[in-house]
Design an enzyme around this catalytic site. Structure first.
Site, PDB file in Angstrom:
ATOM      1  N   GLY A  45      32.286 -12.797  51.447  1.00  0.00           N
ATOM      2  CA  GLY A  45      33.249 -11.736  51.222  1.00  0.00           C
ATOM      3  C   GLY A  45      33.757 -11.165  52.521  1.00  0.00           C
ATOM      4  CD  GLN A  50      34.133  -7.222  57.017  1.00  0.00           C
ATOM      5  OE1 GLN A  50      34.381  -7.604  55.885  1.00  0.00           O
ATOM      6  NE2 GLN A  50      33.072  -7.627  57.680  1.00  0.00           N
ATOM      7  CB  CYS A  97      27.935  -7.241  57.544  1.00  0.00           C
ATOM      8  SG  CYS A  97      29.616  -6.629  57.617  1.00  0.00           S
ATOM      9  CG  LEU A  98      31.808 -12.104  57.856  1.00  0.00           C
ATOM     10  CD1 LEU A  98      33.236 -12.427  57.453  1.00  0.00           C
ATOM     11  CD2 LEU A  98      31.068 -13.362  58.270  1.00  0.00           C
ATOM     12  CG  HIS A 139      28.395  -5.769  51.923  1.00  0.00           C
ATOM     13  ND1 HIS A 139      27.275  -5.954  52.699  1.00  0.00           N
ATOM     14  CD2 HIS A 139      29.443  -5.970  52.764  1.00  0.00           C
ATOM     15  CE1 HIS A 139      27.647  -6.242  53.941  1.00  0.00           C
ATOM     16  NE2 HIS A 139      28.955  -6.275  54.007  1.00  0.00           N
ATOM     17  CG  HIS A 143      33.252  -3.519  54.759  1.00  0.00           C
ATOM     18  ND1 HIS A 143      32.850  -3.272  56.053  1.00  0.00           N
ATOM     19  CD2 HIS A 143      32.563  -4.615  54.378  1.00  0.00           C
ATOM     20  CE1 HIS A 143      31.953  -4.181  56.424  1.00  0.00           C
ATOM     21  NE2 HIS A 143      31.751  -5.005  55.422  1.00  0.00           N
TER      22      HIS A 143
HETATM   23 ZN    ZN Z   1      30.418  -6.552  55.473  1.00  0.00          ZN
END
Ligand code: ZN
Length: 170
Positions: A45, A50, A97-98, A139, A143
């Site tokens: 995801g 991000q 998380c990225l 999650h 964000h």
């Molecule tokens: Zn994340």
């Protein structure tokens, strides 16, 4: 187009995103960039902030619903997603998380949730899930309100991670 993924502690990751008013070319291009980025860097995801865009758009791999290893990934775009808790009993999943490199940690969240949103054609969409799938919905939607999974960690774990990040930066 592949876009750089912002990394903690970038302040953009802490901002609240704006709702999408109109699904125009900008939003469609944003979704393409998010998908390109997610499939290139790998993951289940991604949320618009991000890649530095403060809009309420997330992408989630809906194949997670099947809870099987060898199902092909199936990425869907969710616009203005809203999460509703269906079962508040806590459930723990190992999250990463990225935007939070080199950390996976157990996070407790409500065990079952629904997600209501719009797709890229403006049609309402509804998904429900528990386990890792439900955790992923929570999650990614977090964000959009500037929340990261590390906010759920104990003060001690969090401090250790912050310390490590500062060390790595030097
Ligand atoms: Zn994340």
């Amino acid at each position: 187009m592949l876009r750089p993924v912002l990394q903690y502690p970038d302040p953009i990751l802490r901002k609240t995103c704006l709702p999408v008013i109109e699904i125009d070319e900008n939003i469609k291009n944003l979704a393409v960039d998010m998908l390109d980025t997610l499939t290139t860097v790998g993951g289940v995801g991604i949320a618009a902030p991000q890649i530095g865009v403060l809009k309420r758009v997330v992408i989630i791999d809906v194949s997670l619903e099947k809870e099987e290893e060898d199902v092909p990934q199936d990425f869907r775009v969710f616009i203005n997603p809203v999460v509703t808790v269906l079962d508040s009993r806590p459930h723990e999943e190992n999250e990463g998380c990225l935007s939070v490199p080199d950390l996976r940690a157990k996070v407790k969240r409500p065990s079952r949730v629904a997600l209501d949103a719009f797709d890229l054609d403006g049609n309402p969409v509804h998904i429900e899930g528990s386990g890792y799938y439900g955790a992923c919905m929570q999650h990614e939607t977090d964000h959009l309100d500037g929340k990261l999974f590390i906010d759920h960690l104990s003060f001690l774990k969090r401090s250790l991670y912050d310390k490590k990040m500062r060390k790595d930066k030097k």
